[in-house]
Write a protein that holds these residues in place. Structure first.
Motif, PDB file in Angstrom:
ATOM      1  N   ARG A 149       0.759  -1.307  -0.091  1.00 54.24           N
ATOM      2  CA  ARG A 149      -0.058  -0.077  -0.067  1.00 54.24           C
ATOM      3  C   ARG A 149       0.801   1.307   0.247  1.00 54.24           C
ATOM      4  O   ARG A 149       0.601   2.294  -0.534  1.00 54.24           O
ATOM      5  N   ARG A 150       1.904   1.231   0.871  1.00 57.99           N
ATOM      6  CA  ARG A 150       2.798   2.460   0.947  1.00 57.99           C
ATOM      7  C   ARG A 150       3.811   2.626  -0.502  1.00 57.99           C
ATOM      8  O   ARG A 150       4.435   3.622  -0.332  1.00 57.99           O
ATOM      9  N   ALA A 151       3.702   1.489  -1.052  1.00 62.94           N
ATOM     10  CA  ALA A 151       4.935   1.426  -2.253  1.00 62.94           C
ATOM     11  C   ALA A 151       3.775   1.810  -3.446  1.00 62.94           C
ATOM     12  O   ALA A 151       3.305   2.905  -3.457  1.00 62.94           O
ATOM     13  N   MET A 152       3.586   0.790  -4.446  1.00 57.70           N
ATOM     14  CA  MET A 152       2.981   1.159  -5.765  1.00 57.70           C
ATOM     15  C   MET A 152       1.434   0.924  -5.471  1.00 57.70           C
ATOM     16  O   MET A 152       0.728   1.442  -6.233  1.00 57.70           O
ATOM     17  N   ASP A 153       1.000   0.477  -4.352  1.00 56.95           N
ATOM     18  CA  ASP A 153      -0.467   0.418  -3.953  1.00 56.95           C
ATOM     19  C   ASP A 153      -1.197  -0.327  -5.117  1.00 56.95           C
ATOM     20  O   ASP A 153      -2.082   0.303  -5.493  1.00 56.95           O
ATOM     21  N   ILE A 154      -0.651  -1.579  -5.436  1.00 55.77           N
ATOM     22  CA  ILE A 154      -1.821  -2.460  -6.202  1.00 55.77           C
ATOM     23  C   ILE A 154      -2.504  -3.395  -5.278  1.00 55.77           C
ATOM     24  O   ILE A 154      -2.146  -4.327  -4.978  1.00 55.77           O
ATOM     25  N   ASP A 155      -3.853  -2.858  -5.488  1.00 59.81           N
ATOM     26  CA  ASP A 155      -4.918  -3.571  -4.760  1.00 59.81           C
ATOM     27  C   ASP A 155      -5.006  -5.035  -5.338  1.00 59.81           C
ATOM     28  O   ASP A 155      -5.098  -5.003  -6.629  1.00 59.81           O
ATOM     29  N   GLY A 156      -5.069  -6.263  -4.416  1.00 57.76           N
ATOM     30  CA  GLY A 156      -5.538  -7.359  -4.969  1.00 57.76           C
ATOM     31  C   GLY A 156      -4.322  -8.435  -5.234  1.00 57.76           C
ATOM     32  O   GLY A 156      -4.636  -9.430  -5.684  1.00 57.76           O
ATOM     33  N   LEU A 157      -3.246  -7.891  -4.842  1.00 56.93           N
ATOM     34  CA  LEU A 157      -2.146  -8.960  -4.900  1.00 56.93           C
ATOM     35  C   LEU A 157      -1.515  -8.993  -3.479  1.00 56.93           C
ATOM     36  O   LEU A 157      -0.495  -8.270  -2.954  1.00 56.93           O
ATOM     37  N   GLY A 158      -2.233 -10.251  -2.884  1.00 51.75           N
ATOM     38  CA  GLY A 158      -1.833 -10.533  -1.711  1.00 51.75           C
ATOM     39  C   GLY A 158      -0.670 -11.764  -1.837  1.00 51.75           C
ATOM     40  O   GLY A 158      -0.115 -11.688  -2.859  1.00 51.75           O
ATOM     41  N   GLU A 159       0.210 -12.104  -0.700  1.00 50.43           N
ATOM     42  CA  GLU A 159       1.141 -12.951  -0.646  1.00 50.43           C
ATOM     43  C   GLU A 159       0.811 -14.298  -1.527  1.00 50.43           C
ATOM     44  O   GLU A 159       1.556 -14.728  -2.383  1.00 50.43           O
ATOM     45  N   LYS A 160      -0.506 -14.953  -1.382  1.00 47.87           N
ATOM     46  CA  LYS A 160      -0.650 -15.983  -2.248  1.00 47.87           C
ATOM     47  C   LYS A 160      -0.519 -15.781  -3.491  1.00 47.87           C
ATOM     48  O   LYS A 160      -0.327 -16.371  -4.363  1.00 47.87           O
ATOM     49  N   SER A 161      -1.527 -14.625  -4.109  1.00 50.65           N
ATOM     50  CA  SER A 161      -1.150 -14.303  -5.438  1.00 50.65           C
ATOM     51  C   SER A 161       0.058 -14.195  -5.824  1.00 50.65           C
ATOM     52  O   SER A 161       0.523 -14.453  -7.038  1.00 50.65           O
ATOM     53  N   VAL A 162       0.869 -13.556  -4.995  1.00 47.45           N
ATOM     54  CA  VAL A 162       2.348 -13.153  -5.873  1.00 47.45           C
ATOM     55  C   VAL A 162       3.046 -14.485  -5.963  1.00 47.45           C
ATOM     56  O   VAL A 162       3.818 -14.941  -6.823  1.00 47.45           O
ATOM     57  N   GLU A 163       2.984 -15.462  -4.934  1.00 45.54           N
ATOM     58  CA  GLU A 163       3.366 -16.821  -4.977  1.00 45.54           C
ATOM     59  C   GLU A 163       3.007 -17.479  -6.085  1.00 45.54           C
ATOM     60  O   GLU A 163       4.077 -18.080  -7.004  1.00 45.54           O
ATOM     61  N   GLN A 164       1.861 -17.387  -6.513  1.00 49.96           N
ATOM     62  CA  GLN A 164       1.418 -18.354  -7.694  1.00 49.96           C
ATOM     63  C   GLN A 164       1.908 -17.613  -8.773  1.00 49.96           C
ATOM     64  O   GLN A 164       2.477 -18.274  -9.926  1.00 49.96           O
ATOM     65  N   LEU A 165       2.120 -16.169  -9.038  1.00 51.61           N
ATOM     66  CA  LEU A 165       2.514 -15.364 -10.177  1.00 51.61           C
ATOM     67  C   LEU A 165       4.073 -15.943 -10.447  1.00 51.61           C
ATOM     68  O   LEU A 165       4.404 -16.179 -11.412  1.00 51.61           O
ATOM     69  N   VAL A 166       4.733 -16.001  -9.464  1.00 53.00           N
ATOM     70  CA  VAL A 166       6.225 -16.390  -9.354  1.00 53.00           C
ATOM     71  C   VAL A 166       6.396 -17.885  -9.788  1.00 53.00           C
ATOM     72  O   VAL A 166       7.262 -18.094 -10.486  1.00 53.00           O
ATOM     73  N   ASP A 167       5.706 -18.612  -8.932  1.00 53.18           N
ATOM     74  CA  ASP A 167       5.997 -20.037  -9.220  1.00 53.18           C
ATOM     75  C   ASP A 167       5.559 -20.559 -10.650  1.00 53.18           C
ATOM     76  O   ASP A 167       5.960 -21.569 -11.095  1.00 53.18           O
ATOM     77  N   THR A 168       4.307 -20.006 -11.255  1.00 51.56           N
ATOM     78  CA  THR A 168       3.990 -20.228 -12.332  1.00 51.56           C
ATOM     79  C   THR A 168       4.865 -19.631 -13.623  1.00 51.56           C
ATOM     80  O   THR A 168       4.684 -19.779 -14.753  1.00 51.56           O
ATOM     81  N   GLY A 169       5.887 -18.905 -13.311  1.00 49.13           N
ATOM     82  CA  GLY A 169       6.704 -18.090 -14.149  1.00 49.13           C
ATOM     83  C   GLY A 169       6.154 -16.867 -14.820  1.00 49.13           C
ATOM     84  O   GLY A 169       6.882 -16.384 -15.697  1.00 49.13           O
TER      85      GLY A 169
END
Length: 790
Positions: A468-488
Motif C-alpha cells: 500500500r505504501r509503495a505502488m499500492d496495487i490492490d488485489g495482490l496478496g502474498e498467495k497471489s504473488v507466490e502463484q505468479l512467481v511459481d508459474t513463471g
C-alpha cells in the motif's frame, strides 16, 4: 553564598532546593530548571560539604552516589512479614476471590431480587521488578531491604539511596514517626534498552529482561554501579507504622504521594468484581504501550478495617490477589534452526521450538535475529531456552539454560548455499570511511547473492513493490504473488505490467471481476509519486522518509540514479553507508535492467524535475574540501583554503609556497593536501564529484534558490482524521513540496490542522490552542491556488 549566610544555612537551603527539583524531575516529571543549573546547585553543595564535612547529613542529595563497595549484605528481620499474594489466572479465580471476601465480611451475597453489596477494590498494575522495603524514621530514610524470604531480607540501604526517585527525606508533614514503605524497584523499557545498548557497546554481557536487570543492579556490592543503572521505585503498601495513616488503601497511597513517594499513575478504585475485571481487560489491552513491564494486576480491598477483619492465611493476605496475565516468558526446547531468505537476501535463523503456551498463544517458532545473536546467546540445537513474547512482538529466544544442555546438542551453522535457490551465501562487509581511507570488517548479516533469480527474494520484492505504501496495487496478496512467481508469469516487478486477463484468470482465487480489478489496479499504478516508486524498489536501508527526501531533494529519477555517494551525503540524514547502498543499488546491472523495463512498460514516476529549493547552491567549497577527508584538513583549514583560492582547481594547483601563505595551515596539512592533489585518481574523483554538484545545481557557484520563498516555508501542519479525495501521505507530500513541515502532534507552534471526518484529540487541542483548522475542501482549495491538483 551571601556574606550574611553561614555555610550551614546555605547547605540547608541547597539541600531543600535540590530535593524540590529531584521531586519535580523524578516523581512529577515536571523539571523546573535546566540540567546545567541543577548541576551548579549540586556542585555548590558538594563544595560546601567538602570544606565542612560536619555539615553532611544522611538526607543530603550528595549521599546518593554511594560509598565504598560492601563486602556483603547484612540481614534485616521484617517485623511485619513481606508476604506474597495469591494468584488468579482466570476470570473464575477472580469471582471466587470476590466471593470469599464477601463471605469473610459477611456481606449480602445477592439473590434474585438484588446484587448484594459490592466491595470497593484498589487496583494497580503489578510491576515486574524486585520488592523492597524502605524504613523512614522522623521522615528520614534510615534503611532499605529486599523482601528475601518474607521474614528475612538483605540490607541494601546504600543501594536504594542511589535511586533518584526515592526521597532521602519525606516531603511535607504529617507522616508517622516510623513508616515502613513497601514497593517495587524496576527498570523501564527505555531504560532497559539503553542499559543493554551500553553493555553491547562495551562488549559486556547484556541482561535477559528488565526484571533481571533491576534485581542485578540493586544487589551490587558497589553502590556506584547501582547508581549508574536507570532504577526507579514505585510504592504500593506499607509495613511497620508508628503513627496514624488514612483509613483506606488508596488514601494511604495518596498520602505517600504527598510525602514525595512515587505511586502508580494507573491507580484506580473499582466497585465489585465486575469493575476489577473491566480494569484487568483495559490494562491488558494497553500493556504493550506502557513504559514498563507488568505481569498482572493487583486488587486490594480498599478499606483497612475490612483488611484487618479478613486477616491472613499462612503466606498471603485474604484481602488481596494478583490477577496474572498469561506468561510472557516460558521454557521450551530448541528442536532445530531453519534459515529464511528475506527481500534483500538476508539469511535469518529461525528457531523451531517444542510448542509452548506463551502469553496465551501457542509458540513454535521464534526469531534468533542473526548469527551474531546466536553466538552471543551461545545457543545450540537441543538446548532448553527461555523464550519471550510481549504483545504482538515476534517471540524471541532470550536465554539458554546451559545446565540443561544435552550431550547430543549440535552447533548452529549458517548454510554455505541459499536454502531456496542454491546460490552462494556471503557474509556482508561493513566499510567504515574516513580521513581518506576505508576499513572493512565483517557484518552481522549473511546474504544470498542470487538476487531476483532467488524465488524467495523475488516473492518478497514483489510483495514489497505492490504494498500500500509503495505502488499500492490492490488485489495482490502474498498467495497471489507466490502463484505468479511459481508459474513463471512474473520474474521481476516489471513483468506485472505485461500480465493479461487470460494469464490471471486461471489462478487460484481469481474470477472475472477480481481479474479485471487487479488489471485495473496495475494500470492505475503506472503514475506513482516519485517517492513511492523509489520506496517500492526496495533499496536496502531506504525507508519511506529517505525515499521522500531523495524525491524532494533531487527532483528526478535520473538524478537519483546518477547520484554519487559523495553527493548523496550532502542530503540531511543520509549517512555514508546509506549513500553507498543507494549508489550501489542503481549501479547494479540487473537493477538497471528492471528499472528500464518498468519505464518501457509505461511506469512513469511523477517528478518535479527541479532540485529542491533548499538544496540549490547548498554546498560550499569549504564544506566540500573538508568532506574529502584529507588528513589534517579540518573545517577551519578548509575555510581558510576556500577564502584564499576560491576554487577547487586553484587549491589543487597551488604549490608549496602558495599554500604556506594560508594562515595557520601547518606543514603536515600542506604535505597531505599536496599528496592528494598529485594523486591522479584522487584528484579526478574529487573533480567528478564537483562536476556532479554543478550539474545538479548544488555547487557553490550555482544559482541560489530561496528556500524561504516557498509558500508554506517555516510552517508546521498536522493532518488528522480521514481524507477522502487523497490519502494522507499524498497530502503530506504536497504540503512538504510547498515548504511545510508535517508533524504528528499539535502544539502552540502549529500553523494549521487539516481535519477530516473522525478527527479526535488533535482537532480538540487545535481548537483549544486557537490553531487554524481547515477541512479537506479547504486543503484542496489551498493546493489548487498553488497549482497542485490531486
Amino acid at each position: 553564598m551571601t556574606q550574611h549566610t553561614t555555610p550551614a544555612e546555605r547547605a540547608l537551603a541547597l539541600r531543600e532546593e535540590i530535593a524540590q527539583h529531584n521531586h519535580r524531575y523524578y516523581v512529577l516529571d515536571e523539571p523546573a530548571i535546566p540540567d546545567a543549573e541543577y548541576d551548579r546547585l549540586f556542585n555548590e553543595l558538594k563544595a560546601i560539604e567538602a570544606q565542612h564535612p560536619d555539615l553532611i547529613t544522611p538526607d543530603s542529595p550528595t549521599q546518593r552516589v554511594g560509598g565504598a563497595p560492601a563486602g556483603g549484605f547484612g540481614e534485616v528481620q521484617h517485623e511485619v512479614p513481606m508476604l506474597s499474594l495469591g494468584n488468579a489466572f482466570a476470570e473464575q479465580d477472580m469471582l471466587d476471590f470476590d466471593r470469599r471476601v464477601r463471605e469473610g465480611l459477611d456481606l449480602p451475597a445477592g439473590d434474585l431480587f438484588g446484587g448484594g453489596e459490592d466491595v470497593e477494590y484498589c487496583c494497580e498494575p503489578k510491576l515486574d521488578g524486585l520488592a523492597v522495603s524502605l524504613l523512614y524514621e522522623n521522615g528520614l530514610l534510615v534503611r532499605g531491604a529486599t523482601r528475601g524470604d518474607g521474614s528475612t531480607g538483605e540490607d541494601i540501604s546504600s543501594n536504594v539511596r542511589t535511586i533518584r526517585n526515592v526521597p532521602l527525606k519525606l516531603r511535607g508533614e504529617g507522616w508517622p514517626a516510623v513508616l515502613e514503605v513497601r514497593g517495587e524497584v524496576f527498570i523501564s523499557k527505555a531504560g532497559f534498552e539503553a542499559l543493554n545498548e551500553t553493555a553491547r557497546a562495551n562488549d559486556s554481557k547484556t541482561f535477559a529482561n528488565p526484571r533481571n536487570a533491576a534485581a542485578g543492579s540493586l544487589r551490587q556490592l558497589d553502590p556506584a554501579i547501582t547508581a549508574s543503572r536507570p532504577l526507579e521505585f514505585c510504592c504500593y503498601g506499607f509495613g511497620r507504622v508508628e503513627g496514624d495513616l488514612p483509613a483506606t488503601q488508596e488514601g494511604i497511597l495518596q498520602a505517600f504521594k504527598g510525602w514525595g513517594l512515587t505511586i502508580s499513575r494507573e491507580l484506580k478504585i473499582k466497585q465489585g468484581v465486575a469493575g476489577c475485571l473491566e480494569y484487568y481487560r483495559d490494562i491488558g489491552e494497553r500493556r504493550a504501550a506502557l513504559d514498563y513491564e507488568i505481569d498482572g494486576v493487583v486488587f486490594k480491598v480498599n478499606r483497612l478495617d475490612y483488611q484487618r477483619e479478613l486477616g491472613f492465611r499462612a503466606r498471603e493476605p485474604r484481602w488481596a490477589i494478583a490477577h496474572k496475565f498469561p506468561a510472557s516468558e516460558e521454557l521450551t526446547e530448541l528442536l532445530d534452526v531453519e534459515f529464511q531468505v528475506g527481500r534483500t537476501g538476508a539469511i535469518t535463523p529461525v528457531a523451531r521450538l517444542k510448542p509452548v503456551q506463551v502469553a496465551g498463544v501457542t509458540v513454535s517458532n521464534a526469531t534468533l535475529h542473526n548469527m551474531d545473536e546466536v553466538a552471543r546467546l551461545g545457543v545450540m540445537i537441543g538446548d532448553t531456552v527461555i523464550i519471550r513474547r510481549a504483545g504482538d512482538v515476534i517471540p524471541q529466544v532470550m536465554q539458554v539454560v546451559s545446565e540443561r544442555r544435552p550431550a547430543d546438542a549440535r552447533p548452529i551453522d549458517v548454510p554455505s548455499e541459499c536454502p531456496v535457490c542454491g546460490s552462494a551465501v556471503e557474509r556482508t562487509q561493513l566499510t567504515k570511511r574516513g580521513k581518506g581511507r576505508a576499513t572493512t570488517s565483517e557484518g552481522a548479516v549473511y546474504r544470498c547473492v542470487g538476487r531476483l533469480t532467488c524465488a524467495a527474494q523475488l516473492k518478497q520484492s514483489i510483495i514489497h513493490f505492490v504494498s500500500r505504501r509503495a505502488m499500492d496495487i490492490d488485489g495482490l496478496g502474498e498467495k497471489s504473488v507466490e502463484q505468479l512467481v511459481d508459474t513463471g508469469l512474473v520474474g521481476s516487478p516489471a513483468d506485472l505490467y505485461q500480465l493479461t486477463y487470460d494469464q490471471v484468470l486461471p489462478l487460484e482465487g481469481f474470477a472475472d471481476l477480481s481479474t479485471r480489478n487487479l488489471l485495473t489496479a496495475i494500470a492505475d499504478s503506472r503514475t506513482p509519486a516519485l517517492a513511492r516508486f523509489i520506496y517500492a524498489l526496495g533499496i536496502p536501508d531506504v525507508g519511506e522518509e529517505t525515499a521522500k527526501l531523495l524525491a524532494r531533494a533531487l527532483g528526478s529519477l535520473a538524478r537519483i540514479r546518477e547520484a554519487l555517494p559523495q553527493v548523496l551525503v550532502y542530503l540531511p540524514d543520509v549517512g555514508a553507508e546509506v549513500a553507498y547502498e543507494i549508489h550501489n543499488f542503481f549501479a547494479d546491472e540487473h537493477n538497471q535492467q528492471v528499472i528500464d523495463q518498468l519505464l518501457a512498460r509505461g511506469v512513469a514516476p511523477q517528478e518535479t524535475g527541479e532540485l529542491g529549493a533548499e538544496f540549490a547552491a547548498s554546498v560550499s567549497l569549504a564544506e566540500f574540501l573538508a568532506r574529502l577527508d584529507i588528513p589534517h584538513i579540518a573545517k577551519t583549514g578548509a575555510e581558510r583554503l576556500a577564502d584564499k583560492f576560491g576554487s577547487l582547481r586553484a587549491i589543487f594547483d597551488a604549490d608549496w609556497l602558495d599554500l604556506k601563505q594560508v594562515e595557520r595551515l601547518n606543514e603536515k596539512a600542506i604535505k597531505e593536501l599536496r599528496a592528494f592533489a598529485l594523486n591522479e585518481q584522487a584528484r579526478e574523483q574529487a573533480l567528478s564529484i564537483e562536476q556532479q554538484l554543478r550539474d545538479f545545481g548544488m555547487h557553490w557557484e550555482s544559482e541560489r534558490a530561496q528556500a524561504d520563498s516557498l509558500p508554506l516555508s517555516g510552517q508546521t501542519w498536522v493532518l488528522t482524521g480521514t481524507l477522502e479525495a487523497m490519502p494522507r501521505d499524498v497530502a503530506k507530500v504536497h504540503l512538504e513540496s510547498l515548504g511545510a513541515k508535517v508533524a504528528g502532534s499539535v502544539s502552540a507552534k502549529t500553523h494549521c490542522v487539516v481535519a477530516g471526518p473522525g478527527a479526535g484529540s488533535k482537532l480538540a487541542k487545535a481548537e483549544q490552542l486557537g490553531v487554524q483548522v481547515l477541512d479537506e475542501a479547504g486543503l484542496l482549495s489551498m493546493l489548487a491556488e498553488q497549482g497542485i491538483t490531486p
